[in-house]
Motif scaffolding. Structure first.
Motif, PDB file in Angstrom:
ATOM      1  N   ALA A  18      38.260  44.338  23.586  1.00  0.00           N
ATOM      2  CA  ALA A  18      36.543  44.256  24.011  1.00  0.00           C
ATOM      3  C   ALA A  18      36.724  43.960  25.545  1.00  0.00           C
ATOM      4  N   PRO A  19      35.756  44.674  26.114  1.00  0.00           N
ATOM      5  CA  PRO A  19      35.868  44.430  27.765  1.00  0.00           C
ATOM      6  C   PRO A  19      35.366  43.052  28.263  1.00  0.00           C
ATOM      7  N   ALA A  20      35.934  42.493  29.364  1.00  0.00           N
ATOM      8  CA  ALA A  20      35.616  41.453  29.750  1.00  0.00           C
ATOM      9  C   ALA A  20      34.041  41.356  30.342  1.00  0.00           C
ATOM     10  N   SER A  21      33.301  40.530  30.388  1.00  0.00           N
ATOM     11  CA  SER A  21      31.939  40.471  31.265  1.00  0.00           C
ATOM     12  C   SER A  21      31.357  39.109  31.437  1.00  0.00           C
ATOM     13  N   ALA A  22      30.541  39.012  32.000  1.00  0.00           N
ATOM     14  CA  ALA A  22      29.872  37.324  32.050  1.00  0.00           C
ATOM     15  C   ALA A  22      29.469  36.899  30.800  1.00  0.00           C
ATOM     16  N   LYS A  23      29.294  37.764  29.675  1.00  0.00           N
ATOM     17  CA  LYS A  23      28.708  37.157  28.574  1.00  0.00           C
ATOM     18  C   LYS A  23      30.001  36.634  27.903  1.00  0.00           C
ATOM     19  N   GLU A  24      29.885  35.681  27.050  1.00  0.00           N
ATOM     20  CA  GLU A  24      31.065  34.867  26.500  1.00  0.00           C
ATOM     21  C   GLU A  24      31.523  35.777  25.217  1.00  0.00           C
ATOM     22  N   GLU A  25      31.991  36.900  25.688  1.00  0.00           N
ATOM     23  CA  GLU A  25      32.674  37.643  24.511  1.00  0.00           C
ATOM     24  C   GLU A  25      34.023  37.414  24.341  1.00  0.00           C
ATOM     25  N   ALA A  26      34.543  37.313  23.078  1.00  0.00           N
ATOM     26  CA  ALA A  26      36.137  37.494  22.668  1.00  0.00           C
ATOM     27  C   ALA A  26      36.874  38.509  23.245  1.00  0.00           C
ATOM     28  N   VAL A  27      37.853  38.162  23.906  1.00  0.00           N
ATOM     29  CA  VAL A  27      38.748  39.541  24.672  1.00  0.00           C
ATOM     30  C   VAL A  27      40.130  39.318  23.993  1.00  0.00           C
ATOM     31  N   SER A  28      40.522  40.385  23.391  1.00  0.00           N
ATOM     32  CA  SER A  28      42.087  40.356  23.239  1.00  0.00           C
ATOM     33  C   SER A  28      42.870  41.574  23.774  1.00  0.00           C
ATOM     34  N   VAL A  29      44.061  41.565  23.929  1.00  0.00           N
ATOM     35  CA  VAL A  29      44.707  42.628  24.351  1.00  0.00           C
ATOM     36  C   VAL A  29      46.183  42.570  23.876  1.00  0.00           C
ATOM     37  N   THR A  30      46.814  43.821  23.806  1.00  0.00           N
ATOM     38  CA  THR A  30      48.268  43.839  23.201  1.00  0.00           C
ATOM     39  C   THR A  30      49.111  44.318  24.172  1.00  0.00           C
ATOM     40  N   VAL A  31      50.119  43.610  24.578  1.00  0.00           N
ATOM     41  CA  VAL A  31      51.113  43.740  25.580  1.00  0.00           C
ATOM     42  C   VAL A  31      52.377  44.148  24.958  1.00  0.00           C
ATOM     43  N   SER A  32      52.918  45.286  25.307  1.00  0.00           N
ATOM     44  CA  SER A  32      54.118  45.925  24.513  1.00  0.00           C
ATOM     45  C   SER A  32      55.490  45.399  25.450  1.00  0.00           C
ATOM     46  N   PHE A  33      56.470  45.060  24.811  1.00  0.00           N
ATOM     47  CA  PHE A  33      57.666  44.889  25.641  1.00  0.00           C
ATOM     48  C   PHE A  33      58.727  45.954  24.761  1.00  0.00           C
ATOM     49  N   ALA A  34      58.363  46.884  24.293  1.00  0.00           N
ATOM     50  CA  ALA A  34      58.964  47.854  23.871  1.00  0.00           C
ATOM     51  C   ALA A  34      59.892  48.715  25.161  1.00  0.00           C
ATOM     52  N   GLY A  35      61.055  48.899  24.728  1.00  0.00           N
ATOM     53  CA  GLY A  35      61.897  49.442  25.928  1.00  0.00           C
ATOM     54  C   GLY A  35      62.405  48.503  26.921  1.00  0.00           C
ATOM     55  N   LEU A  36      62.178  47.163  26.819  1.00  0.00           N
ATOM     56  CA  LEU A  36      62.517  46.236  27.838  1.00  0.00           C
ATOM     57  C   LEU A  36      63.590  45.317  27.092  1.00  0.00           C
ATOM     58  N   ASP A  37      64.517  44.941  27.783  1.00  0.00           N
ATOM     59  CA  ASP A  37      65.467  43.854  27.307  1.00  0.00           C
ATOM     60  C   ASP A  37      64.944  42.675  28.096  1.00  0.00           C
ATOM     61  N   ILE A  38      64.062  41.909  27.273  1.00  0.00           N
ATOM     62  CA  ILE A  38      63.417  40.832  27.909  1.00  0.00           C
ATOM     63  C   ILE A  38      64.419  39.527  27.904  1.00  0.00           C
ATOM     64  N   ALA A  39      65.474  39.724  27.369  1.00  0.00           N
ATOM     65  CA  ALA A  39      66.561  38.475  27.455  1.00  0.00           C
ATOM     66  C   ALA A  39      67.261  38.597  28.797  1.00  0.00           C
ATOM     67  N   SER A  40      67.029  39.876  29.406  1.00  0.00           N
ATOM     68  CA  SER A  40      67.600  39.857  30.920  1.00  0.00           C
ATOM     69  C   SER A  40      66.530  39.470  31.771  1.00  0.00           C
ATOM     70  N   LYS A  41      66.933  39.044  33.182  1.00  0.00           N
ATOM     71  CA  LYS A  41      65.903  38.711  34.249  1.00  0.00           C
ATOM     72  C   LYS A  41      65.105  39.845  34.590  1.00  0.00           C
ATOM     73  N   ASP A  42      65.715  41.055  34.683  1.00  0.00           N
ATOM     74  CA  ASP A  42      64.907  42.002  35.066  1.00  0.00           C
ATOM     75  C   ASP A  42      63.974  42.541  33.941  1.00  0.00           C
ATOM     76  N   GLY A  43      64.264  42.759  32.823  1.00  0.00           N
ATOM     77  CA  GLY A  43      63.286  42.929  31.684  1.00  0.00           C
ATOM     78  C   GLY A  43      62.316  41.855  31.436  1.00  0.00           C
ATOM     79  N   PHE A  44      62.602  40.801  31.715  1.00  0.00           N
ATOM     80  CA  PHE A  44      61.634  39.602  31.630  1.00  0.00           C
ATOM     81  C   PHE A  44      60.577  39.650  32.728  1.00  0.00           C
TER      82      PHE A  44
END
Length: 108
Positions: A18-44
């Protein structure tokens, strides 16, 4: 620590519910870390960039903004930042989730 968790990254995979606006709407977003080694400093660091981009896009209001809209953006970003901090902590604390997941969902 989490301030840089939200810097811009062109490779972010985002799904805004849902887009953010001045209205009090619920917003959610999914963030992928596919392809990243988040255990490494650069990946994180790359994962942090993806999260920041996701929050900025989810909470954005285009054009001129009223004071109420600017407060709504600030509140949206604060809520999404808290959600990101909790999601990342949960992800890193759970080896099973870490091994099987490739994305987190932020809610604001």
């Amino acid at each position: 620590m989490f301030k840089t968790l939200y810097a811009a990254a062109a490779l972010a995979t985002l799904a805004v519910a849902a887009p953010a606006s001045a209205k009090e709407e619920a917003v959610s977003v999914t963030v992928s870390f596919a392809g990243l080694d988040i255990a490494s400093k650069d990946g994180f660091a790359a994962f942090e960039q993806r999260i920041d981009t996701a929050i900025d896009r989810a909470c954005r209001i285009n054009g001129r903004r009223t004071l109420a809209e600017m407060r709504a953006v600030r509140d949206c970003k604060a809520s999404m930042t808290t959600s990101a901090e909790l999601a990342v902590a949960e992800l890193l604390a759970s080896p099973e989730r870490f091994a099987s997941a490739n994305e987190i969902t932020l809610r604001g």
